[in-house]
Design an enzyme around this catalytic site. Structure first.
Site: not given
Ligand code: GDG
Length: 499
Positions: A174, A388
């Site tokens: 990921h 990312d």
């Molecule tokens: C890893 C990789 C890759 C955020 N704040 C809240 C909340 N979120 C949710 C978002 C989103 C998720 O968290 C964050 O996803 P990201 O992709 O931005 O980042 P990582 O957590 O670092 O994930 C990344 C991912 O895996 C998938 O393969 O894209 O690059 O690092 O879904 O919505 N959700 C809630 N409240 C919040 O305050 N409910």
């Protein structure tokens, strides 16, 4: 063999289970996870019959039986099973906080100076991978397909083999895969690369990650014959006698679920309320887990620079920065939090005027409707990670922008840039003035142009949604023939640079 045990099931293995636990009035309660991975994999697990194996996210407890009971009873209706792998506090410290988050996480995000290459971490990482393999041996059947997720469990296939277990097994990373010169810093580089080659299919988020991986294989195995066959998103890699499929599968979101929930009355009212409290201002939104890879201090500096150089922004734009608590036990993360709060205080102190506070800072997890309301209420999303794997926040922002009036400012180092660069404003997150210029340009972008861009972004995310991601990975996993895959040469995304 009875019919049930001869069925081919999907066994998903990840560091964390798709549920979390919290203590309410001294008793453990289970909360189902709501991420895209859960949404996408649940129907597949249900249809095929399946198991999800992982750590429940809390160190081994005295009332462990209660956790196991919750897992088996409360999840029964979902149609698949959860198998918890319990970790001791030492394992959590050295395997999870140690090797996974202080070695692989920073190194793979090109931040090698943050790495702590402590040998104890490495040995414990191997031990925990072995523990997962032993339990996987117990719960899996010969026909199952094992799908291993992420950097915590790279050695799973190696240990399964060592235990004499033959299974179809694939891996998906990921996070990004680093370029050769950075990967070489890892003291255990050869072991890690070799362990990855034990899978039958390795999936990356982008072509850039796959290219980095292939160049590391070429370099470290230069004494063995290395060949890459095929040209499409999926290629066949031969290293000596070993053959592995290597593909790029950009992960996505459940577009329709986000879009329709964002259209609901509850979210629309909430969004209206958020905006009513910031009248006559454009909202620029940042949402990130507390993590140094997300580039939050750099973003705040860029916002400060924008306010300094473009007086027309003052009083007319408000940055809403949501920081979601994460890895709070780790010193670096506490320091980062301190730095963010210092910068927010400084910038607000410098620019606040009557009726206007430039930055609204929230340090907490938002419930889903509130998160969607912030997406919907915002005119601009500022997504500027230093690096990312993909970044789902930018895709969620677009899916929730049902009115098509938003602008996406996106880091060229987010995996998502490969798909979204044409219709967003692409920035180098290290370039403070460049990001500030993009903020100014987004603020002034006429609404017809915003709508045109946003429509295209939404179309692309709708088409390439999370279900497509699962299907294309599983198709690759079960394919016997590369001809089943398009031979079109996919273009790797490289940002345009004006010289
Ligand atoms: C890893 C990789 C890759 C955020 N704040 C809240 C909340 N979120 C949710 C978002 C989103 C998720 O968290 C964050 O996803 P990201 O992709 O931005 O980042 P990582 O957590 O670092 O994930 C990344 C991912 O895996 C998938 O393969 O894209 O690059 O690092 O879904 O919505 N959700 C809630 N409240 C919040 O305050 N409910």
């Amino acid at each position: 063999m009875d019919r049930e045990s001869s069925r081919r099931r999907l066994v998903v293995v990840s560091n964390r289970l798709p549920v979390t636990f919290k203590k309410v009035e001294g008793k453990w309660q289970m909360v189902p996870g709501s991420g895209g991975l859960v949404t996408a994999l649940s129907p597949v697990l249900k249809n095929r019959g399946g198991v999800w194996m992982g750590w429940p996210g809390i160190p081994e407890q005295p009332d462990q039986e209660r956790i196991s009971e919750l897992l088996s009873t409360q999840f029964a209706s979902s149609g698949y099973h959860l198998h918890p792998v319990l970790l001791t506090p030492e394992e959590v410290r050295d395997f999870y906080y140690g090797f996974s988050n202080e070695v692989v996480w920073p190194l793979f995000h090109d931040l090698q100076t943050r790495c702590k290459f402590i040998p104890r971490y490495w040995y414990r990482y191997l031990e925990v991978n072995k523990k997962f393999a032993q339990q996987l041996k117990e719960i899996s059947r010969p026909k199952d397909y094992l799908w291993v997720h992420d950097y915590h469990l790279i050695h799973l296939a190696t240990y399964l083999k060592e235990l004499g277990v033959e299974r179809s097994i694939g891996f998906f990373l990921h996070i990004p895969f680093p370029p050769l010169d950075i990967f070489l810093k890892l003291p255990w580089r050869a072991q890690v690369l070799k362990a990855m080659l034990e899978y039958q299919l390795i999936g990356f988020q982008t072509l850039r990650d796959r290219r980095n991986f292939l160049s590391c294989v070429n370099h470290l195995f230069r004494n063995v014959d290395v060949k890459v066959q095929g040209r499409g998103p999926l290629v066949n890699l031969k290293v000596g006698k070993r053959e592995v499929l290597v593909g790029s599968f950009p992960i996505s979101i459940d577009f329709d679920a986000f879009s329709s929930q964002a259209s609901s009355k509850k979210v629309a009212d909430w969004a209206w309320y958020i905006h009513e409290n910031l009248p006559n201002k454009q909202i620029i939104l940042g949402i990130d887990r507390l993590d140094y890879t997300k580039g939050i201090p750099e973003r705040l500096e860029a916002f400060r620079d924008a306010l300094q150089r473009f007086p027309d922004l003052r009083g007319n734009i408000t940055l809403v920065q949501v920081v979601v608590p994460s890895r709070e036990e780790v010193k670096e993360y506490q320091e980062l939090k301190g730095e963010i709060e210092r910068l927010v205080g400084e910038i607000n102190g410098q620019f606040t005027g009557s009726g206007w506070v430039p930055i609204h800072y929230l340090y907490r997890t938002l419930e889903r409707d509130e998160l969607l309301a912030y997406y919907r209420a915002s005119e601009i999303a500022l997504v500027t990670p230093l690096k990312d794997g993909m970044n789902l926040v930018c895709k969620e922002f677009c899916a929730c922008d049902v009115d098509e009036r938003g602008v996406l400012i996106l880091s060229e180092f987010a995996g998502a840039a490969a798909q979204l660069h044409k219709h967003s404003l692409i920035v180098n997150p290290y370039d403070i003035e460049g990001v500030a210029n993009a903020i100014h340009a987004a603020f002034h972008m006429p609404y017809p142009e915003r709508a045109k861009r946003m429509r295209r972004l939404r179309e692309s995310i709708r088409k390439n949604n999370i279900f497509k991601w699962v299907n294309s990975y599983l198709e690759a996993a079960f394919t016997k023939n590369l001809d089943d895959f398009p031979e079109v040469e996919p273009e790797e995304y490289l940002p345009k640079i004006d010289v």
